[in-house]
Design a protein around this motif. Structure first.
Motif, PDB file in Angstrom:
ATOM      1  N   LEU A 130       0.832  -1.193   0.000  1.00 18.17           N
ATOM      2  CA  LEU A 130       0.000   0.000   0.000  1.00 18.17           C
ATOM      3  C   LEU A 130       0.873   1.253   0.000  1.00 18.17           C
ATOM      4  CD1 LEU A 130      -3.023   0.733   0.148  1.00 18.17           C
ATOM      5  CD2 LEU A 130      -2.801   0.743   2.636  1.00 18.17           C
ATOM      6  N   ALA A 242      -9.587   4.007  -2.432  1.00 13.95           N
ATOM      7  CA  ALA A 242      -9.334   5.364  -1.936  1.00 13.95           C
ATOM      8  C   ALA A 242      -9.673   6.363  -3.036  1.00 13.95           C
ATOM      9  CB  ALA A 242      -7.878   5.533  -1.509  1.00 13.95           C
ATOM     10  N   TYR A 246     -10.296   1.949  -7.066  1.00 15.93           N
ATOM     11  CA  TYR A 246     -10.081   0.704  -6.346  1.00 15.93           C
ATOM     12  C   TYR A 246      -9.081  -0.179  -7.075  1.00 15.93           C
ATOM     13  CZ  TYR A 246     -13.648  -0.581  -9.797  1.00 15.93           C
ATOM     14  OH  TYR A 246     -14.347  -0.742 -10.960  1.00 15.93           O
ATOM     15  N   SER A 281      -3.820   6.862 -10.292  1.00 10.39           N
ATOM     16  CA  SER A 281      -4.511   6.308  -9.121  1.00 10.39           C
ATOM     17  C   SER A 281      -3.873   4.997  -8.685  1.00 10.39           C
ATOM     18  CB  SER A 281      -5.993   6.079  -9.439  1.00 10.39           C
ATOM     19  OG  SER A 281      -6.661   7.283  -9.678  1.00 10.39           O
ATOM     20  N   LEU A 285      -2.146   4.292  -5.003  1.00  8.52           N
ATOM     21  CA  LEU A 285      -2.591   3.204  -4.136  1.00  8.52           C
ATOM     22  C   LEU A 285      -1.485   2.183  -3.906  1.00  8.52           C
ATOM     23  CD1 LEU A 285      -6.210   2.240  -5.319  1.00  8.52           C
ATOM     24  CD2 LEU A 285      -5.525   2.773  -2.980  1.00  8.52           C
TER      25      LEU A 285
END
Length: 365
Positions: A130, A242, A246, A281, A285
């Motif tokens: 993460l 977030a 996803y 994104s 993430l």
């Protein structure tokens, strides 16, 4: 009721067909494309939960809860029957830095769902890849994802083996047969197909067909783009979400990143702008994806509807015509309950849930 025609071969049409045929009904399933299940049922992520379940009405929640319990056993049955594994993969889901965390926790307490606020350190221990900078996490441990292209492949194989099912692909429907105030079948490029009842389950295209009857169904295409990475099988142990985006791990290491939300009519062209946005994104993430190859990028059309509440039931003004459409972003998770409710109503059985919120009466223009 001896014969039913189902218009649309996405998961709603396929599963409606499966459930009706299992009760002995003769079913003809019509799909306009060359192959069933190649539209939004193929294009989506397959999370067996609404992305933010607490933001939906009780009507959506009721369908989702019933369906979540249905999938594991149904997937095992499909694998046994067809040899195709829909891969229901229980990973859990972490929501990171939610703006409405209090609402999520209140919903979970009210609905008695296993969703908890957890220390962010626990999320980083569970998902070491993460990205940094997240401060809060909410976790739902039992959430699964289904590998939707394999689910529709398994459903198709199961239907092909049923003697009372006829699959007609590459068979666009252009209108309905009306006789004495009743719908008695459909009109296709190849001629008329008659039936006792017709089920419209054509996803984003359902409104186009109902216009041939002078009806305005508030279902419109909403474009969603996704990208796919290939990683090690143990790269991502949990789904993470977030800022509206996803990451979904498949069992073999593929990781899906989604998705955009675009109102662009029936255009399904993937765009470079969306690709770059999704990659940004993905790397926020899961920073390790910066060095991973994008092995797929596609777009699909969701059947957008008011509040995401599907239309399930018979059209009062057109007896014989039934709807099962308008599932918006939650087609995979709502399909089992939607289709079971439809079949219960068509066969005059006690419905699994209160059908009133989904009834077309009063909801069409």
């Amino acid at each position: 009721m001896n014969r039913v025609v189902i218009v649309g071969g996405g998961v709603a049409g396929l599963l409606s067909c499966h459930l009706l045929a299992a009760k002995g009904v003769s079913v003809v399933l019509l799909e306009s494309a060359e192959r069933v299940g190649r539209e939004s049922s193929w294009a989506g992520g397959g999370i067996v939960s609404p992305l933010y379940p607490w933001r939906y009405s009780a009507a959506v929640t009721a369908l989702a809860h019933w369906s979540q319990d249905f999938y594991p056993g149904f997937a095992r049955q499909l694998l046994e029957d067809t040899g195709v594994d829909p891969e229901v993969h229980v990973t859990g889901l972490y929501w990171l830095d939610l703006d409405d965390e209090a609402e999520a926790l209140a919903w979970a307490a009210r609905e008695r769902r296993p969703l908890f606020s957890v220390d962010i350190a626990a999320a980083y221990r569970d998902v070491p890849v993460l990205g940094g900078g997240f401060g809060r996490a909410v976790h739902m441990p039992g959430v699964a994802n289904v590998r939707n292209p394999r689910l529709v492949k398994a459903l198709r194989a199961s239907l092909a083996a049923m003697p009372n099912v006829e699959l007609r692909e590459h068979c666009p429907v252009t209108g309905f047969i009306q006789e004495n105030g009743q719908i008695r079948g459909v009109v296709t490029a190849g001629g008329e197909i008659r039936a006792d009842r017709v089920v419209l389950a054509a996803g984003a295209w359902s409104g186009e067909l109902l216009r041939t009857l002078g009806l305005e169904l508030p279902v419109e295409p909403v474009k969603g783009q996704m990208i796919l990475y290939k990683c090690a099988e143990d790269f991502l142990p949990s789904m993470v979400l977030a800022k509206g985006r996803y990451a979904i791990p498949r069992r073999d290491g593929h990781v899906l990143i989604g998705s955009t939300l675009e109102y662009a009519g029936f255009d399904k062209t993937p765009t470079d702008v969306a690709l770059e946005s999704l990659k940004a994104s993905a790397e926020e993430l899961l920073p390790a994806l910066k060095d991973a190859e994008v092995v797929g990028h596609w777009a699909g059309l969701r059947p957008g509807s008011p509040e995401g509440i599907p239309f399930i039931g018979e059209l009062p003004a057109h007896p014989g015509l039934w709807l099962n459409c308008g599932h918006f972003r939650n087609g995979l998770v709502l399909a089992p309950a939607s289709c079971q409710l439809l079949v219960d109503l068509m066969l005059g059985r006690e419905p699994i849930i209160d059908p009133a919120p989904y009834a077309p009466a009063g909801r069409l223009g």
